[in-house]
Structure formats: structure tokens, C-alpha cells
Design a protein around this motif. Structure first.
Motif, PDB file in Angstrom:
ATOM      1  N   PRO A 147      -1.104 -17.345  -9.269  1.00 16.95           N
ATOM      2  CA  PRO A 147      -1.434 -15.913  -9.191  1.00 16.95           C
ATOM      3  C   PRO A 147      -2.420 -15.482 -10.270  1.00 16.95           C
ATOM      4  CG  PRO A 147       0.936 -16.272  -9.069  1.00 16.95           C
ATOM      5  CD  PRO A 147       0.327 -17.573  -9.482  1.00 16.95           C
ATOM      6  N   THR A 148      -3.293 -14.572  -9.889  1.00 14.70           N
ATOM      7  CA  THR A 148      -4.247 -13.967 -10.816  1.00 14.70           C
ATOM      8  C   THR A 148      -4.174 -12.451 -10.662  1.00 14.70           C
ATOM      9  OG1 THR A 148      -5.982 -14.202  -9.136  1.00 14.70           O
ATOM     10  CG2 THR A 148      -5.823 -15.933 -10.816  1.00 14.70           C
ATOM     11  N   PRO A 149      -4.452 -11.694 -11.736  1.00 15.82           N
ATOM     12  CA  PRO A 149      -4.387 -10.230 -11.649  1.00 15.82           C
ATOM     13  C   PRO A 149      -5.463  -9.672 -10.718  1.00 15.82           C
ATOM     14  CG  PRO A 149      -4.349 -10.988 -13.944  1.00 15.82           C
ATOM     15  CD  PRO A 149      -4.731 -12.165 -13.111  1.00 15.82           C
ATOM     16  N   LEU A 150      -5.100  -8.615 -10.009  1.00 19.85           N
ATOM     17  CA  LEU A 150      -6.031  -7.888  -9.158  1.00 19.85           C
ATOM     18  C   LEU A 150      -6.150  -6.462  -9.677  1.00 19.85           C
ATOM     19  CD1 LEU A 150      -4.742  -8.997  -5.620  1.00 19.85           C
ATOM     20  CD2 LEU A 150      -6.583 -10.028  -6.967  1.00 19.85           C
ATOM     21  N   LYS A 151      -7.355  -5.951  -9.732  1.00 21.70           N
ATOM     22  CA  LYS A 151      -7.573  -4.582 -10.206  1.00 21.70           C
ATOM     23  C   LYS A 151      -7.411  -3.622  -9.028  1.00 21.70           C
ATOM     24  CE  LYS A 151     -10.346  -4.068 -13.564  1.00 21.70           C
ATOM     25  NZ  LYS A 151      -9.338  -3.609 -14.559  1.00 21.70           N
ATOM     26  N   LEU A 152      -6.354  -2.804  -9.087  1.00 20.95           N
ATOM     27  CA  LEU A 152      -6.030  -1.889  -7.998  1.00 20.95           C
ATOM     28  C   LEU A 152      -6.073  -0.446  -8.485  1.00 20.95           C
ATOM     29  CD1 LEU A 152      -2.971  -3.779  -6.454  1.00 20.95           C
ATOM     30  CD2 LEU A 152      -5.393  -4.039  -5.891  1.00 20.95           C
ATOM     31  N   LYS A 153      -6.407   0.450  -7.569  1.00 29.31           N
ATOM     32  CA  LYS A 153      -6.458   1.869  -7.887  1.00 29.31           C
ATOM     33  C   LYS A 153      -5.125   2.538  -7.554  1.00 29.31           C
ATOM     34  CE  LYS A 153     -11.459   2.327  -7.166  1.00 29.31           C
ATOM     35  NZ  LYS A 153     -12.522   3.051  -6.424  1.00 29.31           N
ATOM     36  N   LYS A 154      -4.982   3.758  -8.006  1.00 30.54           N
ATOM     37  CA  LYS A 154      -3.793   4.554  -7.718  1.00 30.54           C
ATOM     38  C   LYS A 154      -3.692   4.810  -6.221  1.00 30.54           C
ATOM     39  CE  LYS A 154      -1.909   9.171  -8.619  1.00 30.54           C
ATOM     40  NZ  LYS A 154      -2.092  10.436  -9.362  1.00 30.54           N
ATOM     41  N   GLY A 155      -2.460   4.763  -5.680  1.00 28.20           N
ATOM     42  CA  GLY A 155      -2.265   5.078  -4.272  1.00 28.20           C
ATOM     43  C   GLY A 155      -1.450   4.040  -3.537  1.00 28.20           C
ATOM     44  N   GLU A 156      -1.474   4.153  -2.193  1.00 27.72           N
ATOM     45  CA  GLU A 156      -0.708   3.273  -1.320  1.00 27.72           C
ATOM     46  C   GLU A 156      -1.458   1.959  -1.110  1.00 27.72           C
ATOM     47  OE1 GLU A 156       2.221   3.983  -0.097  1.00 27.72           O
ATOM     48  OE2 GLU A 156       2.400   6.142  -0.505  1.00 27.72           O
ATOM     49  N   HIS A 157      -0.686   0.857  -1.090  1.00 26.77           N
ATOM     50  CA  HIS A 157      -1.278  -0.458  -0.883  1.00 26.77           C
ATOM     51  C   HIS A 157      -0.373  -1.293   0.023  1.00 26.77           C
ATOM     52  CE1 HIS A 157      -3.165   0.902  -4.625  1.00 26.77           C
ATOM     53  NE2 HIS A 157      -4.176   0.115  -4.319  1.00 26.77           N
ATOM     54  N   THR A 158      -0.962  -2.329   0.603  1.00 34.82           N
ATOM     55  CA  THR A 158      -0.223  -3.262   1.447  1.00 34.82           C
ATOM     56  C   THR A 158      -0.585  -4.685   1.038  1.00 34.82           C
ATOM     57  OG1 THR A 158      -0.208  -1.731   3.315  1.00 34.82           O
ATOM     58  CG2 THR A 158       0.216  -4.043   3.798  1.00 34.82           C
ATOM     59  N   ALA A 159       0.428  -5.533   0.879  1.00 34.22           N
ATOM     60  CA  ALA A 159       0.212  -6.949   0.584  1.00 34.22           C
ATOM     61  C   ALA A 159       0.671  -7.763   1.779  1.00 34.22           C
ATOM     62  CB  ALA A 159       0.984  -7.359  -0.671  1.00 34.22           C
ATOM     63  N   ARG A 160      -0.169  -8.724   2.201  1.00 36.02           N
ATOM     64  CA  ARG A 160       0.153  -9.594   3.330  1.00 36.02           C
ATOM     65  C   ARG A 160       0.185 -11.039   2.842  1.00 36.02           C
ATOM     66  NH1 ARG A 160      -0.791  -7.928   8.632  1.00 36.02           N
ATOM     67  NH2 ARG A 160      -1.786  -9.923   9.095  1.00 36.02           N
ATOM     68  N   ALA A 218      -3.019 -11.541   0.402  1.00 39.74           N
ATOM     69  CA  ALA A 218      -4.134 -10.593   0.406  1.00 39.74           C
ATOM     70  C   ALA A 218      -3.579  -9.186   0.223  1.00 39.74           C
ATOM     71  CB  ALA A 218      -4.920 -10.688   1.715  1.00 39.74           C
ATOM     72  N   VAL A 219      -4.312  -8.356  -0.540  1.00 45.14           N
ATOM     73  CA  VAL A 219      -3.896  -6.982  -0.823  1.00 45.14           C
ATOM     74  C   VAL A 219      -4.941  -6.024  -0.251  1.00 45.14           C
ATOM     75  CG1 VAL A 219      -3.337  -5.311  -2.619  1.00 45.14           C
ATOM     76  CG2 VAL A 219      -2.676  -7.706  -2.899  1.00 45.14           C
ATOM     77  N   TYR A 220      -4.458  -4.968   0.427  1.00 46.06           N
ATOM     78  CA  TYR A 220      -5.322  -3.980   1.072  1.00 46.06           C
ATOM     79  C   TYR A 220      -4.961  -2.584   0.569  1.00 46.06           C
ATOM     80  CZ  TYR A 220      -5.879  -7.855   4.385  1.00 46.06           C
ATOM     81  OH  TYR A 220      -6.115  -9.077   4.959  1.00 46.06           O
ATOM     82  N   ASP A 221      -5.922  -1.669   0.665  1.00 41.77           N
ATOM     83  CA  ASP A 221      -5.639  -0.281   0.315  1.00 41.77           C
ATOM     84  C   ASP A 221      -5.180   0.479   1.551  1.00 41.77           C
ATOM     85  OD1 ASP A 221      -7.902   0.195   1.789  1.00 41.77           O
ATOM     86  OD2 ASP A 221      -9.157   0.795   0.106  1.00 41.77           O
ATOM     87  N   ALA A 222      -5.026   1.802   1.426  1.00 42.65           N
ATOM     88  CA  ALA A 222      -4.514   2.616   2.537  1.00 42.65           C
ATOM     89  C   ALA A 222      -5.460   2.619   3.732  1.00 42.65           C
ATOM     90  CB  ALA A 222      -4.265   4.047   2.059  1.00 42.65           C
ATOM     91  N   GLN A 223      -6.754   2.352   3.517  1.00 44.94           N
ATOM     92  CA  GLN A 223      -7.733   2.300   4.600  1.00 44.94           C
ATOM     93  C   GLN A 223      -7.923   0.882   5.132  1.00 44.94           C
ATOM     94  OE1 GLN A 223      -8.376   4.239   1.705  1.00 44.94           O
ATOM     95  NE2 GLN A 223      -7.605   5.942   2.963  1.00 44.94           N
ATOM     96  N   ARG A 224      -7.022  -0.034   4.736  1.00 43.73           N
ATOM     97  CA  ARG A 224      -7.036  -1.429   5.186  1.00 43.73           C
ATOM     98  C   ARG A 224      -8.251  -2.189   4.682  1.00 43.73           C
ATOM     99  NH1 ARG A 224      -2.183  -2.886   6.539  1.00 43.73           N
ATOM    100  NH2 ARG A 224      -2.969  -4.546   7.875  1.00 43.73           N
ATOM    101  N   ARG A 225      -8.813  -1.750   3.578  1.00 43.20           N
ATOM    102  CA  ARG A 225      -9.911  -2.493   2.959  1.00 43.20           C
ATOM    103  C   ARG A 225      -9.333  -3.600   2.091  1.00 43.20           C
ATOM    104  NH1 ARG A 225     -12.702   2.870   2.031  1.00 43.20           N
ATOM    105  NH2 ARG A 225     -11.381   2.966   0.188  1.00 43.20           N
ATOM    106  N   LEU A 226      -9.901  -4.803   2.197  1.00 45.01           N
ATOM    107  CA  LEU A 226      -9.435  -5.935   1.409  1.00 45.01           C
ATOM    108  C   LEU A 226      -9.838  -5.742  -0.046  1.00 45.01           C
ATOM    109  CD1 LEU A 226      -8.156  -8.760   1.262  1.00 45.01           C
ATOM    110  CD2 LEU A 226     -10.436  -9.703   1.727  1.00 45.01           C
TER     111      LEU A 226
END
Length: 345
Positions: A182-195, A166-174
Motif C-alpha cells: 500500500p501507498t498513500p493516496l491524496k484525497l479531498k474532503k467528501g464522499e469516496h468509494t474504494a473498489r 482503486a479509489v474514486y470520488d463521488a463523481q466516479r473519477r479515478l
């Protein structure tokens, strides 16, 4: 038609459906490897009534390199491979390009914990989970494919009970999830966390994966082409690219692929990253590897050093000395030169 190539440790099964409204000929191509056995089974579909007469003709052709993956690096930007032609004459026409940027991450933290009540077997065995957390930053938004390469393409035959990323943004939103395919995920610019969650009843086995790396793949905006040459010296001088060459069957030809030493890579590519792509050696080209396909020849370029920095020449305007200091230094230099001339007399 179900062709199966019997090679140890391989997943080489493809299924083709031939639909005929009238009598005719249809052709399907797929990749096989030498020193193996190919089993081809033809069966009539369940909803086809009556008997069917069919003739099958199997022919082998193509161009095969000595290695399925070609490897280059910053300090070794030239790689040689030999290609073999199959039965019959073929045209060798090598081409390669890098299309994917891979960044590899180590986990910043790992947590081992037992599962809940539903993870307890009647005989008392308990399932444990390992949570690995990775931090990464994107300079630009876009499609990103996170994947644990050690565990890809394994589900029911996997050593582990399950895996979930699972991938989250800086505000811990999933932002999205992926798994063994694996499939591509559309992510925005900035800090991210993968669990990444792994489950197994053997704690010792999970302990061995506490430092497991995670790959993050992104498509390059513009592919980086690798040029092919017929000799090493031509590759070093970057002169005389490999021309299309028609050869008879069972021929062996050397091909040299090269990346220019001063090639400008995208700014996002840093030392330690990989650039991935595909290689073809003639026509028809084998398709890239997928869920149902064995085929495809690949190339990887290991970025082991940063981008070259242009040497900056000092200009007179960059001299921090005042006019008085410049005059004093000039007088000093003249006096030293005069003293050297007196010593030589």
C-alpha cells in the motif's frame, strides 16, 4: 553482506553493501529474534577486482519486550509489558506515541463474476474475480492509505492470483490505485468509494472473502503520547513517570504504559477505530517494520467508546417556566412542607 534469520513464517532478509575507498571499519545494525539461527554471508561485489581480506565481528545487544505489539483500549487504558536486556549493560528508557488513525470498513456490496476470454486456461479452468466496494467519507482532505491487511506483502507467494485497489470520488473519477504494498493516496474532503478486485479460479475461496474489511490509515496531525511508569499504581495516579534505568545484562523489568482516561482524541476518531504507533524501550531503538525490515515494536489503542461528554449544569436562565408558574410552584412546595410538619406532630 546478506544476513538471513531463519524463523518459520517470517520475512527476515536484509542486504547491506559495504563500500570502502580505503581500508577501515564499517558497522551495520539490524534486528534479530531469539531462538533462531542467523546466517551471514559475505561476498565480493562483481566489479571488485583482485582478492580482498576482511574481518567480520558480530555482536548482540539491545532490549526486547515480551510482546512485539502493545495493546490498550478505552476501557483498559493501562498495559504492562516486561522487557529483557541482552548481553551487557543497557539503559531502559521506554517511550511510546500514537501517530496513525485507522478506520476499518466493511464492504457495502460484493460482485462475483467470471473473467474474460483471456482468463480461460487451455484445460478449461476459468479465473473468477471478486469485486468488493467500500464507501467512506472524509471530513478533511489529506493522505490516506487504504489496505487489505489480510493480503499485504504477498505477491508471487500469495494464495490469490492478483489484487488491485482503486479509489474514486463521488463523481466516479479515478483518484488512485494501490496493491499488495500500500501507498498513500491524496484525497479531498467528501464522499469516496474504494473498489478491491481479487482473482482466483476457486469460487468457494473467493466467497469466503465477501465480507473482508478494508483499513484506511491517516497520519494524526499531532501524535498522542503514552506515558510510561514503573508500577501499576503510578500509572493509575499518573504520577512518577518511568526514569531512565541502567541495568546489567539478562535483566527483566516491568513497564506500564498508560493513556489518560480523559485524554481528548481528535474529532475524526470514532468508536470502533484504532490508533497506531511505535514503542521504544532504549537506545538504539529498532526501526519500524517495512518492506525490507523485520524490526520495530508497535502499540495500538482500540477506541471502544466515544469521547466523554462534559456534563452541562443547568443555569437559572435555562428554566423554561414563566414567573407566574415559578410563583405557583413555590407556593405548592411551601404547602407540602407545612403538611409534612403537621404529620410529624
Amino acid at each position: 553482506a546478506l544476513p538471513i534469520s531463519h524463523l518459520p513464517g517470517s520475512k527476515s532478509r536484509e542486504e547491506f553493501v559495504f563500500q570502502f575507498t580505503v581500508a577501515g571499519v564499517q558497522t551495520k545494525s539490524f534486528r534479530v529474534e531469539a531462538s533462531g539461527t542467523v546466517e551471514i554471508t559475505l561476498a565480493q561485489n562483481w566489479n571488485s577486482l583482485g582478492d580482498t581480506e576482511a574481518d567480520i565481528e558480530v555482536s548482540f545487544h539491545g532490549i526486547t519486550p515480551e510482546a512485539a505489539t502493545l495493546s490498550l483500549s478505552t476501557e483498559k487504558p493501562i498495559a504492562r509489558t516486561y522487557v529483557m536486556s541482552g548481553p551487557g549493560a543497557v539503559t531502559i528508557k521506554p517511550a511510546a506515541s500514537l501517530t496513525t488513525h485507522r478506520m476499518v470498513l466493511r464492504p457495502k456490496s460484493s460482485v462475483m463474476q467470471p473473467g474474460g476470454e483471456r482468463d480461460l486456461y487451455p484445460e478449461g479452468k476459468r479465473v473468477y474475480e471478486l469485486i468488493l466496494e467500500y464507501a467512506f467519507k472524509l471530513e478533511e482532505g489529506g493522505d490516506v492509505t487504504p489496505q487489505a491487511l489480510l493480503l499485504n506483502d504477498r505477491l508471487y507467494d500469495s494464495v490469490f492470483e492478483s489484487q488491485l485497489l482503486a479509489v474514486y470520488d463521488a463523481q466516479r473519477r479515478l483518484l488512485g490505485c494501490t496493491d499488495t504494498w500500500p501507498t498513500p493516496l491524496k484525497l479531498k474532503k467528501g464522499e469516496h468509494t474504494a473498489r478491491l478486485q481479487l482473482r482466483h479460479d476457486d469460487v468457494a475461496l473467493l466467497e469466503k472473502l465477501k465480507a473482508m474489511p478494508l483499513a484506511m490509515d491517516r497520519k494524526l496531525e499531532k501524535p498522542v503520547a503514552l506515558k510510561a511508569y514503573s508500577s501499576f499504581n503510578s500509572a493509575v495516579m499518573a504520577q512518577g513517570e518511568f526514569p531512565p534505568k541502567k541495568v546489567v545484562g539478562e535483566s527483566r523489568v516491568a513497564v506500564f504504559f498508560a493513556m489518560a482516561v480523559d485524554e481528548k482524541l481528535p474529532d475524526a476518531v470514532k468508536a470502533g477505530d484504532l490508533l497506531l504507533g511505535t514503542v521504544s524501550y532504549g537506545e538504539p531503538a529498532a526501526g519500524t517494520e517495512g518492506k525490507k525490515s523485520r524490526g520495530g515494536f508497535t502499540v495500538q489503542f482500540a477506541v471502544t467508546a466515544g469521547s466523554p461528554q462534559d456534563a452541562k449544569e443547568e443555569s437559572p436562565e435555562d428554566d423554561p417556566r414563566t414567573p407566574a408558574e415559578k410563583l405557583a410552584h413555590a407556593v405548592r412546595d411551601a404547602q407540602l412542607k407545612h403538611l409534612e410538619s403537621l404529620r410529624d406532630r
